[in-house]
Write a protein that holds these residues in place. Sequence first.
Motif, PDB file in Angstrom:
ATOM      1  N   PHE A   1       0.839  -1.208   0.000  1.00 51.70           N
ATOM      2  CA  PHE A   1       0.000   0.000   0.000  1.00 51.70           C
ATOM      3  C   PHE A   1       0.870   1.252   0.000  1.00 51.70           C
ATOM      4  O   PHE A   1       0.540   2.265  -0.606  1.00 51.70           O
ATOM      5  CB  PHE A   1      -0.943   0.007   1.207  1.00 51.70           C
ATOM      6  N   GLY A   2       2.022   1.162   0.658  1.00 53.10           N
ATOM      7  CA  GLY A   2       2.939   2.306   0.659  1.00 53.10           C
ATOM      8  C   GLY A   2       3.368   2.669  -0.751  1.00 53.10           C
ATOM      9  O   GLY A   2       3.393   3.845  -1.133  1.00 53.10           O
ATOM     10  N   ALA A   3       3.615   1.642  -1.560  1.00 53.76           N
ATOM     11  CA  ALA A   3       4.031   1.897  -2.953  1.00 53.76           C
ATOM     12  C   ALA A   3       2.874   2.504  -3.749  1.00 53.76           C
ATOM     13  O   ALA A   3       3.054   3.436  -4.532  1.00 53.76           O
ATOM     14  CB  ALA A   3       4.478   0.580  -3.596  1.00 53.76           C
ATOM     15  N   ILE A   4       1.673   1.993  -3.495  1.00 50.98           N
ATOM     16  CA  ILE A   4       0.496   2.501  -4.222  1.00 50.98           C
ATOM     17  C   ILE A   4       0.216   3.947  -3.825  1.00 50.98           C
ATOM     18  O   ILE A   4      -0.042   4.812  -4.674  1.00 50.98           O
ATOM     19  CB  ILE A   4      -0.725   1.590  -3.953  1.00 50.98           C
ATOM     20  N   LYS A   5       0.327   4.233  -2.537  1.00 53.83           N
ATOM     21  CA  LYS A   5       0.128   5.627  -2.064  1.00 53.83           C
ATOM     22  C   LYS A   5       1.115   6.571  -2.751  1.00 53.83           C
ATOM     23  O   LYS A   5       0.764   7.643  -3.228  1.00 53.83           O
ATOM     24  CB  LYS A   5       0.356   5.685  -0.547  1.00 53.83           C
ATOM     25  N   LEU A   6       2.365   6.136  -2.831  1.00 52.65           N
ATOM     26  CA  LEU A   6       3.412   7.000  -3.401  1.00 52.65           C
ATOM     27  C   LEU A   6       3.121   7.266  -4.873  1.00 52.65           C
ATOM     28  O   LEU A   6       3.079   8.412  -5.324  1.00 52.65           O
ATOM     29  CB  LEU A   6       4.778   6.335  -3.244  1.00 52.65           C
ATOM     30  N   ALA A   7       2.865   6.208  -5.635  1.00 50.94           N
ATOM     31  CA  ALA A   7       2.609   6.376  -7.078  1.00 50.94           C
ATOM     32  C   ALA A   7       1.365   7.244  -7.298  1.00 50.94           C
ATOM     33  O   ALA A   7       1.332   8.097  -8.198  1.00 50.94           O
ATOM     34  CB  ALA A   7       2.432   5.005  -7.731  1.00 50.94           C
ATOM     35  N   ALA A   8       0.356   7.056  -6.432  1.00 49.77           N
ATOM     36  CA  ALA A   8      -0.883   7.844  -6.583  1.00 49.77           C
ATOM     37  C   ALA A   8      -0.616   9.329  -6.329  1.00 49.77           C
ATOM     38  O   ALA A   8      -1.206  10.203  -6.969  1.00 49.77           O
ATOM     39  CB  ALA A   8      -1.959   7.325  -5.628  1.00 49.77           C
ATOM     40  N   LYS A   9       0.323   9.624  -5.409  1.00 53.09           N
ATOM     41  CA  LYS A   9       0.672  11.037  -5.160  1.00 53.09           C
ATOM     42  C   LYS A   9       1.291  11.642  -6.416  1.00 53.09           C
ATOM     43  O   LYS A   9       1.001  12.791  -6.776  1.00 53.09           O
ATOM     44  CB  LYS A   9       1.689  11.143  -4.007  1.00 53.09           C
TER      45      LYS A   9
END
Length: 344
Positions: A38-46
């Motif tokens: 989820f950390g990776a998904i949050k980052l890419a979404a930012k």
Amino acid sequence: MTDIQETKQVKDLVTLGEFVIQKQHEYPGATGDLTQIFGAIKLAAKLVHREINKAGIADITGYAGQENVQGEQQQKLDVYANEKFKAALAARGLVCGLASEEEESFVEFNQPQNVGSKYVVLIDPVDGSSNIDVNVAVGTIFSIYRRVSPEDGPVQLEDFLQKGTEQVAAGYVIFGSSTMLVYTTGNGVNGFTFDPSIGVYYLSHENMRIPERGQIYSVNEGNYVHFPMGVKQYIKYCQERDEASSRPYASRYIGSLVADFHRNLLKGGIFFYPSYAGHPKGKLRLLYECNPIAFIMEQAGGIASDGHRRVLELEPTELHQRTPLFVGSPNMVKKAEDFMRAFA
Ligand code: AHG
Ligand code: MN
Ligand code: MN
């Protein structure tokens, strides 16, 4: 004028990271793996949020000048988002491969940190991308599975061709009037609103449930002449006057699955993309649009079917296969299925 966020005391604000860690303590056997993914998904979404919010200025709108495997014109943002999600997920080392609307085949992550990792991610990097240039909400949809092939070997196609019931997590990011991340790990649905001023996602919609009875129907009525008779009859049913069942329903169609879905999740309603002439399986893709959407909807108390069968039970045979989709409030989806059965 108090900003909406500040109406809550800071102590009441739970970030997405804190929430995922809290939840994993509640479920035996949960590991920190999903937290990192989820950390990776949050980052890419930012990063996608940032590009979308300057779309009018930066050179990120318009066509990329190439087609994807679907034969659809790729938007620049499709390509940008695909690259960012791929890079962020590969870097975390827990994911051994990714399948994407924008990739013809699955992508094996074989950097040292990915060897032996046990998850695969399927993604629609930008859903509704035709709406980018006209400033209408778009989204990202993701689906996470545990691999089924031997962990000491390379990721295999079978790792991606799993039934929707096998998902360990699914979610979407909606880039609208605000950016929100909504996800489930099979224990309910929770929504987080992104605060770009400090780059944090705060819990804003806890335990999301779709209203049992809806009064909004979402379908591209431009395809009406091509629809099966059952769909035509259901649309007429939605348009009839019947006060007892609050009909005629309201018609709302944005053209971004994530946006139409998110509105119906909050307000109640049905979204359907049926089969139509020349497209017996409709338009939407099973693995990275319909399965994650169906998992979220069922976890929020709704129904997701192909008009006859539960979407999550459909047996995948290829990465980009399509399926008709009827998803939303139970009373509405069941009524649509009745018409599909009656006119099959
Ligand atoms: P994508 O941009 O990922 O290709 O998805 C577009 C999909 C979905 O978002 C939406 O519900 C549907 O296309 C709209 O299709 P029509 O324009 O044919 O109604
Ligand atoms: Mn899509
Ligand atoms: Mn897309």
